[in-house]
Design a protein around this motif. Structure first.
Motif, PDB file in Angstrom:
ATOM      1  N   VAL A 207      98.436  22.370   5.924  1.00 29.23           N
ATOM      2  CA  VAL A 207      98.361  22.462   7.376  1.00 29.23           C
ATOM      3  C   VAL A 207      97.907  21.129   7.972  1.00 29.23           C
ATOM      4  O   VAL A 207      98.561  20.589   8.843  1.00 29.23           O
ATOM      5  CB  VAL A 207      97.404  23.593   7.811  1.00 29.23           C
ATOM      6  N   LYS A 208      96.807  20.596   7.476  1.00 27.75           N
ATOM      7  CA  LYS A 208      96.221  19.399   8.070  1.00 27.75           C
ATOM      8  C   LYS A 208      96.189  18.252   7.068  1.00 27.75           C
ATOM      9  O   LYS A 208      95.716  18.402   5.947  1.00 27.75           O
ATOM     10  CB  LYS A 208      94.812  19.710   8.559  1.00 27.75           C
ATOM     11  N   ILE A 209      96.683  17.116   7.512  1.00 23.69           N
ATOM     12  CA  ILE A 209      96.700  15.930   6.670  1.00 23.69           C
ATOM     13  C   ILE A 209      95.275  15.372   6.533  1.00 23.69           C
ATOM     14  O   ILE A 209      94.534  15.319   7.523  1.00 23.69           O
ATOM     15  CB  ILE A 209      97.674  14.876   7.257  1.00 23.69           C
ATOM     16  N   PRO A 210      94.871  14.979   5.320  1.00 25.87           N
ATOM     17  CA  PRO A 210      93.544  14.381   5.141  1.00 25.87           C
ATOM     18  C   PRO A 210      93.403  13.085   5.951  1.00 25.87           C
ATOM     19  O   PRO A 210      94.384  12.373   6.177  1.00 25.87           O
ATOM     20  CB  PRO A 210      93.481  14.096   3.633  1.00 25.87           C
ATOM     21  N   ARG A 211      92.190  12.808   6.363  1.00 30.02           N
ATOM     22  CA  ARG A 211      91.924  11.665   7.252  1.00 30.02           C
ATOM     23  C   ARG A 211      92.478  10.343   6.702  1.00 30.02           C
ATOM     24  O   ARG A 211      93.089   9.578   7.440  1.00 30.02           O
ATOM     25  CB  ARG A 211      90.427  11.541   7.515  1.00 30.02           C
ATOM     26  N   HIS A 212      92.242  10.059   5.421  1.00 29.02           N
ATOM     27  CA  HIS A 212      92.685   8.771   4.872  1.00 29.02           C
ATOM     28  C   HIS A 212      94.217   8.652   4.891  1.00 29.02           C
ATOM     29  O   HIS A 212      94.750   7.569   5.115  1.00 29.02           O
ATOM     30  CB  HIS A 212      92.119   8.536   3.469  1.00 29.02           C
ATOM     31  N   LEU A 213      94.908   9.753   4.688  1.00 26.72           N
ATOM     32  CA  LEU A 213      96.375   9.721   4.765  1.00 26.72           C
ATOM     33  C   LEU A 213      96.831   9.599   6.218  1.00 26.72           C
ATOM     34  O   LEU A 213      97.812   8.918   6.508  1.00 26.72           O
ATOM     35  CB  LEU A 213      96.977  10.964   4.114  1.00 26.72           C
ATOM     36  N   LYS A 214      96.133  10.255   7.128  1.00 29.11           N
ATOM     37  CA  LYS A 214      96.471  10.171   8.547  1.00 29.11           C
ATOM     38  C   LYS A 214      96.352   8.730   9.031  1.00 29.11           C
ATOM     39  O   LYS A 214      97.207   8.240   9.784  1.00 29.11           O
ATOM     40  CB  LYS A 214      95.544  11.093   9.359  1.00 29.11           C
ATOM     41  N   GLU A 215      95.326   8.029   8.592  1.00 29.04           N
ATOM     42  CA  GLU A 215      95.145   6.628   8.980  1.00 29.04           C
ATOM     43  C   GLU A 215      96.282   5.765   8.447  1.00 29.04           C
ATOM     44  O   GLU A 215      96.813   4.913   9.167  1.00 29.04           O
ATOM     45  CB  GLU A 215      93.792   6.119   8.482  1.00 29.04           C
ATOM     46  N   ALA A 216      96.676   5.979   7.200  1.00 32.42           N
ATOM     47  CA  ALA A 216      97.781   5.217   6.613  1.00 32.42           C
ATOM     48  C   ALA A 216      99.092   5.553   7.321  1.00 32.42           C
ATOM     49  O   ALA A 216      99.919   4.660   7.584  1.00 32.42           O
ATOM     50  CB  ALA A 216      97.890   5.509   5.117  1.00 32.42           C
ATOM     51  N   TYR A 217      99.288   6.819   7.630  1.00 27.84           N
ATOM     52  CA  TYR A 217     100.483   7.282   8.346  1.00 27.84           C
ATOM     53  C   TYR A 217     100.572   6.599   9.712  1.00 27.84           C
ATOM     54  O   TYR A 217     101.604   6.044  10.078  1.00 27.84           O
ATOM     55  CB  TYR A 217     100.402   8.803   8.482  1.00 27.84           C
ATOM     56  N   LYS A 218      99.470   6.614  10.446  1.00 27.08           N
ATOM     57  CA  LYS A 218      99.443   5.979  11.773  1.00 27.08           C
ATOM     58  C   LYS A 218      99.684   4.478  11.675  1.00 27.08           C
ATOM     59  O   LYS A 218     100.339   3.891  12.544  1.00 27.08           O
ATOM     60  CB  LYS A 218      98.105   6.243  12.458  1.00 27.08           C
ATOM     61  N   SER A 219      99.175   3.860  10.641  1.00 27.11           N
ATOM     62  CA  SER A 219      99.374   2.423  10.437  1.00 27.11           C
ATOM     63  C   SER A 219     100.858   2.108  10.232  1.00 27.11           C
ATOM     64  O   SER A 219     101.382   1.125  10.784  1.00 27.11           O
ATOM     65  CB  SER A 219      98.555   1.944   9.243  1.00 27.11           C
ATOM     66  N   GLU A 220     101.538   2.941   9.445  1.00 30.60           N
ATOM     67  CA  GLU A 220     102.977   2.731   9.243  1.00 30.60           C
ATOM     68  C   GLU A 220     103.740   2.901  10.559  1.00 30.60           C
ATOM     69  O   GLU A 220     104.677   2.144  10.847  1.00 30.60           O
ATOM     70  CB  GLU A 220     103.530   3.683   8.182  1.00 30.60           C
ATOM     71  N   LEU A 221     103.345   3.872  11.367  1.00 28.76           N
ATOM     72  CA  LEU A 221     104.017   4.074  12.652  1.00 28.76           C
ATOM     73  C   LEU A 221     103.746   2.919  13.605  1.00 28.76           C
ATOM     74  O   LEU A 221     104.636   2.513  14.361  1.00 28.76           O
ATOM     75  CB  LEU A 221     103.599   5.402  13.280  1.00 28.76           C
ATOM     76  N   LYS A 222     102.553   2.363  13.546  1.00 31.27           N
ATOM     77  CA  LYS A 222     102.241   1.184  14.361  1.00 31.27           C
ATOM     78  C   LYS A 222     103.121   0.005  13.937  1.00 31.27           C
ATOM     79  O   LYS A 222     103.681  -0.706  14.785  1.00 31.27           O
ATOM     80  CB  LYS A 222     100.756   0.829  14.203  1.00 31.27           C
ATOM     81  N   ASP A 223     103.248  -0.199  12.625  1.00 33.27           N
ATOM     82  CA  ASP A 223     104.099  -1.273  12.118  1.00 33.27           C
ATOM     83  C   ASP A 223     105.560  -1.030  12.485  1.00 33.27           C
ATOM     84  O   ASP A 223     106.295  -1.969  12.814  1.00 33.27           O
ATOM     85  CB  ASP A 223     103.951  -1.408  10.604  1.00 33.27           C
ATOM     86  N   TYR A 224     105.989   0.229  12.449  1.00 31.53           N
ATOM     87  CA  TYR A 224     107.350   0.587  12.861  1.00 31.53           C
ATOM     88  C   TYR A 224     107.592   0.157  14.305  1.00 31.53           C
ATOM     89  O   TYR A 224     108.578  -0.516  14.614  1.00 31.53           O
ATOM     90  CB  TYR A 224     107.569   2.099  12.703  1.00 31.53           C
ATOM     91  N   ARG A 225     106.695   0.543  15.181  1.00 34.28           N
ATOM     92  CA  ARG A 225     106.855   0.216  16.611  1.00 34.28           C
ATOM     93  C   ARG A 225     106.838  -1.291  16.852  1.00 34.28           C
ATOM     94  O   ARG A 225     107.587  -1.805  17.673  1.00 34.28           O
ATOM     95  CB  ARG A 225     105.784   0.921  17.422  1.00 34.28           C
ATOM     96  N   HIS A 226     105.967  -1.987  16.132  1.00 37.97           N
ATOM     97  CA  HIS A 226     105.885  -3.441  16.262  1.00 37.97           C
ATOM     98  C   HIS A 226     107.223  -4.090  15.873  1.00 37.97           C
ATOM     99  O   HIS A 226     107.729  -4.955  16.589  1.00 37.97           O
ATOM    100  CB  HIS A 226     104.743  -3.979  15.386  1.00 37.97           C
ATOM    101  N   CYS A 227     107.771  -3.670  14.749  1.00 35.86           N
ATOM    102  CA  CYS A 227     109.054  -4.222  14.287  1.00 35.86           C
ATOM    103  C   CYS A 227     110.181  -3.863  15.254  1.00 35.86           C
ATOM    104  O   CYS A 227     111.068  -4.685  15.518  1.00 35.86           O
ATOM    105  CB  CYS A 227     109.379  -3.718  12.881  1.00 35.86           C
ATOM    106  N   LEU A 228     110.135  -2.660  15.769  1.00 37.19           N
ATOM    107  CA  LEU A 228     111.160  -2.214  16.716  1.00 37.19           C
ATOM    108  C   LEU A 228     111.152  -3.094  17.961  1.00 37.19           C
ATOM    109  O   LEU A 228     112.218  -3.520  18.446  1.00 37.19           O
ATOM    110  CB  LEU A 228     110.905  -0.752  17.078  1.00 37.19           C
ATOM    111  N   LEU A 229     109.984  -3.398  18.471  1.00 35.80           N
ATOM    112  CA  LEU A 229     109.870  -4.251  19.656  1.00 35.80           C
ATOM    113  C   LEU A 229     110.421  -5.650  19.407  1.00 35.80           C
ATOM    114  O   LEU A 229     110.906  -6.305  20.323  1.00 35.80           O
ATOM    115  CB  LEU A 229     108.413  -4.351  20.106  1.00 35.80           C
ATOM    116  N   LYS A 230     110.350  -6.094  18.157  1.00 34.68           N
ATOM    117  CA  LYS A 230     110.844  -7.424  17.798  1.00 34.68           C
ATOM    118  C   LYS A 230     112.297  -7.396  17.304  1.00 34.68           C
ATOM    119  O   LYS A 230     112.791  -8.389  16.780  1.00 34.68           O
ATOM    120  CB  LYS A 230     109.942  -8.045  16.735  1.00 34.68           C
ATOM    121  N   ASN A 231     112.941  -6.227  17.450  1.00 37.29           N
ATOM    122  CA  ASN A 231     114.326  -6.046  16.992  1.00 37.29           C
ATOM    123  C   ASN A 231     114.497  -6.304  15.492  1.00 37.29           C
ATOM    124  O   ASN A 231     115.565  -6.707  15.041  1.00 37.29           O
ATOM    125  CB  ASN A 231     115.295  -6.921  17.792  1.00 37.29           C
ATOM    126  N   GLN A 232     113.447  -6.046  14.742  1.00 32.79           N
ATOM    127  CA  GLN A 232     113.497  -6.168  13.287  1.00 32.79           C
ATOM    128  C   GLN A 232     113.778  -4.774  12.724  1.00 32.79           C
ATOM    129  O   GLN A 232     112.895  -4.085  12.216  1.00 32.79           O
ATOM    130  CB  GLN A 232     112.165  -6.721  12.765  1.00 32.79           C
TER     131      GLN A 232
END
Length: 120
Positions: free
Chosen positions: A5-30
């Motif tokens: 049901v609920k993702i553990p905190r350490h995995l949630k942080e890593a998950y959010k970090s990947e999504l942040k990197d995704y958005r950053h690359c998207l903004l740069k058309n990478q």
């Protein structure tokens, strides 16, 4: 049977970090790098219904943005079944989630992600 049901905190942080990197690359058309981070978010979150479904939602949006018909149809299918398979803990671990791989295929998990998953 174990229900996820609920993702553990350490995995949630890593998950959010990947999504942040995704958005950053998207903004740069990478786009290749953006996709890479979406795949990693999928691997991290695939055992948890909310994160798993959200990764597929972003993959669907990415496919639409790229006008990639195969990806769009593949993601619609995955959105229909992915979340409940996470809930009952029945996902092919390591699967990157894109339409370029079979939805039930287990794949090697990147070492850094495997270490995160193994951390209790």
């Amino acid at each position: 049977m174990k229900f996820n049901v609920k993702i553990p905190r350490h995995l949630k942080e890593a998950y959010k970090s990947e999504l942040k990197d995704y958005r950053h690359c998207l903004l740069k058309n990478q786009y290749a790098d953006a996709w890479y981070h979406l795949e990693r978010s999928h691997i991290i979150g695939q055992s948890y219904p909310i994160e798993h479904t959200y990764s597929h939602w972003l993959m669907l949006r990415f496919g639409l943005m790229q006008k990639n018909t195969k990806e769009v149809f593949g993601q619609v299918l995955r959105l229909v079944v992915g979340g409940w398979k996470s809930f009952i803990n029945h996902v092919p671990l390591g699967n990157t989630g894109g339409a370029n791989v079979p939805p039930l295929k287990r794949m090697p998990i990147p070492n850094d992600i495997e270490k995160l998953i193994d951390t209790k």
